[in-house]
Design a protein around this motif. Structure first.
Motif, PDB file in Angstrom:
ATOM      1  N   ILE A 264       0.846  -1.194   0.000  1.00 13.75           N
ATOM      2  CA  ILE A 264       0.000   0.000   0.000  1.00 13.75           C
ATOM      3  C   ILE A 264       0.883   1.245   0.000  1.00 13.75           C
ATOM      4  O   ILE A 264       1.886   1.312   0.709  1.00 13.75           O
ATOM      5  CB  ILE A 264      -0.916   0.016   1.245  1.00 13.75           C
ATOM      6  N   LEU A 265       0.496   2.254  -0.766  1.00 10.17           N
ATOM      7  CA  LEU A 265       1.205   3.528  -0.745  1.00 10.17           C
ATOM      8  C   LEU A 265       0.725   4.355   0.447  1.00 10.17           C
ATOM      9  O   LEU A 265      -0.486   4.485   0.669  1.00 10.17           O
ATOM     10  CB  LEU A 265       0.953   4.306  -2.035  1.00 10.17           C
ATOM     11  N   PRO A 266       1.623   4.910   1.237  1.00  6.61           N
ATOM     12  CA  PRO A 266       1.211   5.725   2.388  1.00  6.61           C
ATOM     13  C   PRO A 266       0.374   6.923   1.954  1.00  6.61           C
ATOM     14  O   PRO A 266       0.574   7.485   0.874  1.00  6.61           O
ATOM     15  CB  PRO A 266       2.545   6.174   2.997  1.00  6.61           C
ATOM     16  N   SER A 267      -0.548   7.320   2.805  1.00 12.40           N
ATOM     17  CA  SER A 267      -1.388   8.478   2.537  1.00 12.40           C
ATOM     18  C   SER A 267      -0.601   9.754   2.794  1.00 12.40           C
ATOM     19  O   SER A 267      -0.097   9.970   3.898  1.00 12.40           O
ATOM     20  CB  SER A 267      -2.632   8.445   3.433  1.00 12.40           C
TER      21      SER A 267
ATOM     22  N   LEU B 183      -1.950   4.202   6.471  1.00 11.94           N
ATOM     23  CA  LEU B 183      -3.264   4.584   5.966  1.00 11.94           C
ATOM     24  C   LEU B 183      -3.355   4.425   4.452  1.00 11.94           C
ATOM     25  O   LEU B 183      -2.516   4.944   3.717  1.00 11.94           O
ATOM     26  CB  LEU B 183      -3.581   6.033   6.350  1.00 11.94           C
ATOM     27  N   ALA B 184      -4.375   3.721   4.014  1.00 13.51           N
ATOM     28  CA  ALA B 184      -4.669   3.580   2.587  1.00 13.51           C
ATOM     29  C   ALA B 184      -5.743   4.604   2.230  1.00 13.51           C
ATOM     30  O   ALA B 184      -6.888   4.493   2.679  1.00 13.51           O
ATOM     31  CB  ALA B 184      -5.151   2.162   2.283  1.00 13.51           C
ATOM     32  N   ASP B 185      -5.359   5.592   1.442  1.00 10.28           N
ATOM     33  CA  ASP B 185      -6.245   6.676   1.034  1.00 10.28           C
ATOM     34  C   ASP B 185      -6.983   6.264  -0.233  1.00 10.28           C
ATOM     35  O   ASP B 185      -6.359   6.032  -1.271  1.00 10.28           O
ATOM     36  CB  ASP B 185      -5.405   7.934   0.819  1.00 10.28           C
ATOM     37  N   LEU B 186      -8.320   6.184  -0.150  1.00 11.12           N
ATOM     38  CA  LEU B 186      -9.136   5.743  -1.276  1.00 11.12           C
ATOM     39  C   LEU B 186      -9.867   6.890  -1.970  1.00 11.12           C
ATOM     40  O   LEU B 186     -10.815   6.670  -2.719  1.00 11.12           O
ATOM     41  CB  LEU B 186     -10.155   4.691  -0.823  1.00 11.12           C
TER      42      LEU B 186
ATOM     43  N   GLN C 212     -15.190   3.210   1.691  1.00 14.38           N
ATOM     44  CA  GLN C 212     -14.997   4.483   2.372  1.00 14.38           C
ATOM     45  C   GLN C 212     -13.663   5.103   1.976  1.00 14.38           C
ATOM     46  O   GLN C 212     -12.906   4.540   1.185  1.00 14.38           O
ATOM     47  CB  GLN C 212     -15.098   4.289   3.890  1.00 14.38           C
ATOM     48  N   GLY C 213     -13.374   6.290   2.523  1.00 16.23           N
ATOM     49  CA  GLY C 213     -12.260   7.068   2.026  1.00 16.23           C
ATOM     50  C   GLY C 213     -10.903   6.772   2.625  1.00 16.23           C
ATOM     51  O   GLY C 213      -9.885   7.210   2.081  1.00 16.23           O
ATOM     52  N   MET C 214     -10.837   6.036   3.731  1.00 14.60           N
ATOM     53  CA  MET C 214      -9.543   5.810   4.390  1.00 14.60           C
ATOM     54  C   MET C 214      -9.589   4.486   5.161  1.00 14.60           C
ATOM     55  O   MET C 214     -10.517   4.245   5.928  1.00 14.60           O
ATOM     56  CB  MET C 214      -9.232   6.959   5.356  1.00 14.60           C
ATOM     57  N   TYR C 215      -8.573   3.654   4.938  1.00 17.84           N
ATOM     58  CA  TYR C 215      -8.497   2.348   5.596  1.00 17.84           C
ATOM     59  C   TYR C 215      -7.154   2.217   6.294  1.00 17.84           C
ATOM     60  O   TYR C 215      -6.103   2.482   5.696  1.00 17.84           O
ATOM     61  CB  TYR C 215      -8.669   1.222   4.574  1.00 17.84           C
TER      62      TYR C 215
END
Length: 361
Positions: free
Chosen positions: A267-270, A281-284, A323-326
């Motif tokens: 995952i790329l950091p937010s 944090l995964a920013d979606l 949702q927007g953040m995982y």
């Protein structure tokens, strides 16, 4: 759960959640904002007064052209893949709202949202719309004949492209909220705003403008920006490579390898300024959601695309939404909230349409 099941769940969420009443006949709302534990809720309400409060969430009722076009694209393509006429009809309903019922269109450009008594034309919103117009016009000749999609999209793409390249020569500092162009809002030196324009230009056959943007962006600006901007740059370069441009193909592989070096557990950091930041944090809204289709356009990234797609499927809510953040360390939606980003924002366009469209790839 496979990708088709995930796609069907997503379509069901659009149809039943309240964001798209009457099967798209009144357009598509920007997003839902969950109310429990949402630290940005008051700011969301104050910034976007056109909202409807429900028991556990509110609906930001703004009808944005980009969110509506992305949802129309999703339902039209899903109707084709699943051989389901009702999905196709929903996509057509959204287009009818956009062109015949809303006041969003001003010639070849589209205002930020409706209802609103002002006019602002954004680089990114209009870029996505132009790209989708061209794509839909080619795929569906009957819709092109009805709405003149290809001509509108191509005209907008050229207009946006000229302003985008003009912005590269601006002496103004690159600063969020400081928009240097006189015609379009946004900072086109950042791929967040430039990539949608590039996508439209590529579909219009204007490869040289995109090459110039990538050459100068890489050399002069992008080293100053966070990972989200590089994801957007990957998306436009991968699209160009997919359409046969050798320079953009090489550029996409260079950016892909750069991003791979920054992944943490895949995952790329937010890092985006409008979302909570954190390595876990995964920013979606600004990052992972765009990384997914970008990888899907790059044959060399097939395994990474499938891995990220499986991750998206694994975290999809039971109702079909994302949702927007995982938080990958907590294995749940978390990480905080901003008025245009964070865990409790459930965007239609940007997040749910883009991820669902990747299920079609």
């Amino acid at each position: 759960m496979n990708r088709i099941t995930a796609l069907k769940k997503s379509l069901s969420w659009f149809l039943s959640s309240g964001v798209m009443p009457e099967n798209g006949k009144s357009g598509v709302a920007e997003r839902l904002a969950l109310t429990k534990g949402n630290s940005a809720l008051d700011e969301i309400k104050n910034t976007f007064p056109n909202h409807t409060c429900k028991t556990d969430f509110l609906i930001v009722e703004n009808r944005r052209a980009d969110c509506c076009f992305e949802t129309a694209l999703l339902f039209l393509l899903a109707g084709d893949l699943l051989n389901e006429p009702s999905y196709r009809k929903t996509g057509e309903n959204i287009l009818e709202f956009l062109f015949e019922k809303s006041d969003l269109r001003h010639g070849e450009l589209w205002n930020w949202y409706t209802p609103w008594d002002k006019k602002v034309f954004w680089f990114d919103d209009n870029g996505w719309v132009a790209a989708i117009e061209i794509f839909l016009g080619r795929r569906y000749p009957e819709l092109d004949k009805k709405y003149n999609l290809q001509e509108l999209g191509t005209g907008a793409a050229l207009r946006l492209g000229k302003s985008m390249l003009r912005t590269l020569d601006s002496s103004a500092p690159v600063k969020h909220g400081l928009w240097p162009d006189t015609e379009f809002a946004g900072e086109a030196r950042q791929p967040h705003w430039g990539t949608p324009v590039c996508a439209a230009l590529l579909l219009a056959g204007e490869f040289e403008m995109v090459r110039e943007y990538h050459k100068r962006g890489m050399a002069e600006f992008w080293h100053k920006f966070g990972l989200s901007e590089w994801v957007y740059a990957l998306l436009s370069s991968a699209l160009g490579g997919n359409l046969g441009d050798e320079f953009l193909k090489a550029r996409s592989l260079e950016i892909y390898h750069y991003l791979k070096q920054h992944e943490i557990d895949g995952i790329l950091p937010s890092e985006h300024c409008e979302a909570p930041c954190g390595k876990q944090l995964a920013d979606l809204i600004y990052t992972q959601n765009w990384y997914l289709p970008a990888l899907g356009l790059l044959p060399e990234a097939k395994a990474d695309f499938e891995r990220l797609r499986d991750f998206m499927i694994s975290i999809q809510n039971p109702d079909g939404s994302w949702q927007g953040m995982y938080d990958i360390s907590l294995c749940r939606w978390a990480g905080g909230d901003r008025y245009e980003g964070g865990a409790n924002s459930i965007y239609t366009g940007w997040t749910n349409t883009v991820i669902a469209l990747a299920m079609l790839m």
